[in-house]
Design a protein around this motif. Sequence first.
Motif, PDB file in Angstrom:
ATOM      1  N   THR A  34      88.833 -19.810 -38.989  1.00 43.24           N
ATOM      2  CA  THR A  34      90.047 -20.433 -38.462  1.00 43.24           C
ATOM      3  C   THR A  34      89.753 -21.817 -37.910  1.00 43.24           C
ATOM      4  O   THR A  34      90.504 -22.775 -38.158  1.00 43.24           O
ATOM      5  CB  THR A  34      90.656 -19.544 -37.361  1.00 43.24           C
ATOM      6  N   ALA A  35      88.664 -21.937 -37.156  1.00 46.09           N
ATOM      7  CA  ALA A  35      88.300 -23.237 -36.593  1.00 46.09           C
ATOM      8  C   ALA A  35      87.981 -24.247 -37.698  1.00 46.09           C
ATOM      9  O   ALA A  35      88.354 -25.429 -37.599  1.00 46.09           O
ATOM     10  CB  ALA A  35      87.102 -23.083 -35.655  1.00 46.09           C
ATOM     11  N   CYS A  36      87.305 -23.796 -38.749  1.00 51.08           N
ATOM     12  CA  CYS A  36      86.972 -24.675 -39.872  1.00 51.08           C
ATOM     13  C   CYS A  36      88.238 -25.192 -40.551  1.00 51.08           C
ATOM     14  O   CYS A  36      88.364 -26.397 -40.838  1.00 51.08           O
ATOM     15  CB  CYS A  36      86.088 -23.929 -40.871  1.00 51.08           C
ATOM     16  N   VAL A  37      89.201 -24.303 -40.804  1.00 48.59           N
ATOM     17  CA  VAL A  37      90.460 -24.715 -41.444  1.00 48.59           C
ATOM     18  C   VAL A  37      91.228 -25.664 -40.542  1.00 48.59           C
ATOM     19  O   VAL A  37      91.835 -26.644 -41.002  1.00 48.59           O
ATOM     20  CB  VAL A  37      91.311 -23.477 -41.798  1.00 48.59           C
ATOM     21  N   LEU A  38      91.199 -25.407 -39.230  1.00 47.99           N
ATOM     22  CA  LEU A  38      91.895 -26.291 -38.282  1.00 47.99           C
ATOM     23  C   LEU A  38      91.302 -27.698 -38.317  1.00 47.99           C
ATOM     24  O   LEU A  38      92.040 -28.691 -38.413  1.00 47.99           O
ATOM     25  CB  LEU A  38      91.805 -25.706 -36.878  1.00 47.99           C
ATOM     26  N   VAL A  39      89.987 -27.804 -38.232  1.00 46.77           N
ATOM     27  CA  VAL A  39      89.335 -29.113 -38.232  1.00 46.77           C
ATOM     28  C   VAL A  39      89.617 -29.853 -39.539  1.00 46.77           C
ATOM     29  O   VAL A  39      89.959 -31.048 -39.542  1.00 46.77           O
ATOM     30  CB  VAL A  39      87.814 -28.961 -38.007  1.00 46.77           C
ATOM     31  N   LEU A  40      89.509 -29.159 -40.664  1.00 44.29           N
ATOM     32  CA  LEU A  40      89.768 -29.796 -41.957  1.00 44.29           C
ATOM     33  C   LEU A  40      91.236 -30.203 -42.088  1.00 44.29           C
ATOM     34  O   LEU A  40      91.549 -31.227 -42.712  1.00 44.29           O
ATOM     35  CB  LEU A  40      89.373 -28.853 -43.092  1.00 44.29           C
ATOM     36  N   SER A  41      92.128 -29.408 -41.519  1.00 46.21           N
ATOM     37  CA  SER A  41      93.559 -29.734 -41.595  1.00 46.21           C
ATOM     38  C   SER A  41      93.861 -31.037 -40.867  1.00 46.21           C
ATOM     39  O   SER A  41      94.662 -31.859 -41.335  1.00 46.21           O
ATOM     40  CB  SER A  41      94.397 -28.591 -40.989  1.00 46.21           C
ATOM     41  N   ILE A  42      93.222 -31.232 -39.712  1.00 47.04           N
ATOM     42  CA  ILE A  42      93.451 -32.465 -38.960  1.00 47.04           C
ATOM     43  C   ILE A  42      92.823 -33.657 -39.676  1.00 47.04           C
ATOM     44  O   ILE A  42      93.433 -34.730 -39.785  1.00 47.04           O
ATOM     45  CB  ILE A  42      92.881 -32.339 -37.532  1.00 47.04           C
ATOM     46  N   ILE A  43      91.607 -33.476 -40.175  1.00 47.76           N
ATOM     47  CA  ILE A  43      90.883 -34.593 -40.800  1.00 47.76           C
ATOM     48  C   ILE A  43      91.466 -34.959 -42.166  1.00 47.76           C
ATOM     49  O   ILE A  43      91.614 -36.143 -42.500  1.00 47.76           O
ATOM     50  CB  ILE A  43      89.386 -34.244 -40.943  1.00 47.76           C
ATOM     51  N   LEU A  44      91.829 -33.944 -42.964  1.00 47.61           N
ATOM     52  CA  LEU A  44      92.302 -34.190 -44.329  1.00 47.61           C
ATOM     53  C   LEU A  44      93.826 -34.176 -44.460  1.00 47.61           C
ATOM     54  O   LEU A  44      94.356 -34.608 -45.489  1.00 47.61           O
ATOM     55  CB  LEU A  44      91.719 -33.135 -45.285  1.00 47.61           C
ATOM     56  N   GLY A  45      94.519 -33.674 -43.443  1.00 49.10           N
ATOM     57  CA  GLY A  45      95.960 -33.456 -43.582  1.00 49.10           C
ATOM     58  C   GLY A  45      96.836 -34.476 -42.893  1.00 49.10           C
ATOM     59  O   GLY A  45      97.961 -34.160 -42.494  1.00 49.10           O
ATOM     60  N   GLY A  46      96.354 -35.704 -42.773  1.00 46.91           N
ATOM     61  CA  GLY A  46      97.141 -36.713 -42.077  1.00 46.91           C
ATOM     62  C   GLY A  46      98.068 -37.521 -42.953  1.00 46.91           C
ATOM     63  O   GLY A  46      98.822 -38.356 -42.451  1.00 46.91           O
ATOM     64  N   GLY A  47      98.046 -37.280 -44.252  1.00 47.35           N
ATOM     65  CA  GLY A  47      98.887 -38.051 -45.166  1.00 47.35           C
ATOM     66  C   GLY A  47     100.345 -37.644 -45.107  1.00 47.35           C
ATOM     67  O   GLY A  47     100.684 -36.520 -44.745  1.00 47.35           O
ATOM     68  N   THR A  48     101.217 -38.566 -45.474  1.00 43.47           N
ATOM     69  CA  THR A  48     102.656 -38.293 -45.469  1.00 43.47           C
ATOM     70  C   THR A  48     103.181 -37.928 -46.851  1.00 43.47           C
ATOM     71  O   THR A  48     104.364 -37.675 -47.016  1.00 43.47           O
ATOM     72  CB  THR A  48     103.423 -39.525 -44.957  1.00 43.47           C
ATOM     73  N   ARG A  49     102.299 -37.941 -47.843  1.00 39.75           N
ATOM     74  CA  ARG A  49     102.692 -37.581 -49.201  1.00 39.75           C
ATOM     75  C   ARG A  49     101.818 -36.450 -49.709  1.00 39.75           C
ATOM     76  O   ARG A  49     100.709 -36.224 -49.211  1.00 39.75           O
ATOM     77  CB  ARG A  49     102.545 -38.794 -50.137  1.00 39.75           C
ATOM     78  N   GLN A  50     102.301 -35.728 -50.701  1.00 37.33           N
ATOM     79  CA  GLN A  50     101.555 -34.630 -51.296  1.00 37.33           C
ATOM     80  C   GLN A  50     100.760 -35.135 -52.502  1.00 37.33           C
ATOM     81  O   GLN A  50     101.051 -36.185 -53.067  1.00 37.33           O
ATOM     82  CB  GLN A  50     102.506 -33.518 -51.738  1.00 37.33           C
ATOM     83  N   GLY A  51      99.734 -34.349 -52.874  1.00 32.89           N
ATOM     84  CA  GLY A  51      98.995 -34.654 -54.078  1.00 32.89           C
ATOM     85  C   GLY A  51      97.656 -35.316 -53.867  1.00 32.89           C
ATOM     86  O   GLY A  51      96.966 -35.631 -54.845  1.00 32.89           O
ATOM     87  N   PHE A  52      97.249 -35.543 -52.605  1.00 35.21           N
ATOM     88  CA  PHE A  52      95.919 -36.099 -52.361  1.00 35.21           C
ATOM     89  C   PHE A  52      94.866 -35.051 -52.691  1.00 35.21           C
ATOM     90  O   PHE A  52      95.104 -33.838 -52.576  1.00 35.21           O
ATOM     91  CB  PHE A  52      95.772 -36.530 -50.901  1.00 35.21           C
ATOM     92  N   SER A  53      93.670 -35.509 -53.080  1.00 32.45           N
ATOM     93  CA  SER A  53      92.591 -34.569 -53.389  1.00 32.45           C
ATOM     94  C   SER A  53      92.216 -33.734 -52.175  1.00 32.45           C
ATOM     95  O   SER A  53      91.859 -32.559 -52.289  1.00 32.45           O
ATOM     96  CB  SER A  53      91.371 -35.336 -53.903  1.00 32.45           C
TER      97      SER A  53
END
Length: 488
Positions: A34-53
Amino acid sequence: MWTDDRRFRTRSTAHSKEIRRKSWQSLSVGFWATACVLVLSIILGGGTRQGFSGDYILQLVSLPLLLASIIQLWSIRSSADIKTALLVVTAIAAVPLIQLIPLPPFVWTALPGREAFSRTFEIAGIPTPWHPISLGPSTTLQSALSLIPPLALFLGTLLLGMAERRVLSLVLLGLGVAGVVLGLLQVAFGSTTPLRFFAFTNKEVAVAFFANANHAAIFMASLIPVTGAWVVAKLARWRQDGAGVTAIPSLIGFIAIAILLFLAQGLMQSRAAIVLATFAALACSAMLFPHFRSSLARHGYIFAIVALVASAGFLIYRILPSIEPEEIDATRYEVAKQTLDIAWKFAPFGAGTGTFVPIYQMYESTQLNSLGPEYINRAHNDLAELLLESGAFGLVVLIGLVFWWVRKGIQAWSRKLREREEIDYLLPRAASIMIAVPLMHSLVDYPLRTGGMAAVLAVALGLLITQPSLSSRANRKEAGRAETRLDR
């Protein structure tokens, strides 16, 4: 005598370090996932559009956690909270999935707003094919896949023990502090620094892990309640220990984090986030007020509230002189108004999750060209965008989710705090405030369209529910012992 006391403190310190080491080793695999997914979500999930790698990497990493959590929760589904949680997950996932079910031509062409699309096949001389409710099936599928990380985080947080929830809240605060430091570096090194992770971003202000400064600011504001919960818990521990010095360093540390998160709003320069950060801090004061018993402390508390509001006003009217609010607000109002008008054309089924841009461009008013940018990628009002894309399905799910949040929030604030376990009762209260911040911001922006803020909301929803495995008295006692070891 003095030597014996020093030896005792030395043994006590060594014993506490050993306890903390064993507590970290006792954290479950589910917590680390859970902690790993949370950290990755913050680091990788900051975009406002879909479709990023990064989106696809995050979805792939989150899938095992989602499946494992569903299997484990299904085995203990006798709890009313677990049933509700599984119902929430099912309802949220069902909205885009239902819109992807192929329908025969005589059905989907009869749906509101499909006349122009069905006429296209007639003009081209092509037989009308089967088609789902969504007018953009590929973008709707992307939207469905984007739900995997937040749903995994929600269920993963729900399964954590109380001690693990404490640590996860500290992980959130660590990400917040890291975001502030990153924002300072972004401002220091200018608009071309590689520390800005997105090509389309706000170049002149701090954005932390996000593409949009507003979303970065709301991320910081959402963490203020968590810091407030820890401040109150440490203050309570300080009073229980007879105003000893052992709790002072951590108490000062959490107060410093709260101030840092609030002052970080000046780096992002978001008016709405400053207001909501002030709201979050004021809401946290409801947790703090009962601990001030002397008249001097209460007067100091009131002074602090006044200083907080004055600081917010200073940030809005002195640090943001370059913003032209009338122009921005006019554009957003017109876009939201036109989005609602378009939504009625596709009611009650919606045009399909993720289809806002092409559908809006079909009906976009030329008057908006004089008010703002020619390209509108969002409605800047998530309720209006939800109605356009998801129709009545999404609205019903949203109403149910809000009703459930209010009910669980009332329960969290109604529970009496237990001595030495305050943080376990304060975190659900903080979670209820955390949820309110992005929801209110969604009326003027779209923070929950980013993976990072969706992750924060998912963790907050998970913290709002009592740990399912603590339903029996024996389990509560065992959890209490583990939490006491971790807190030491």
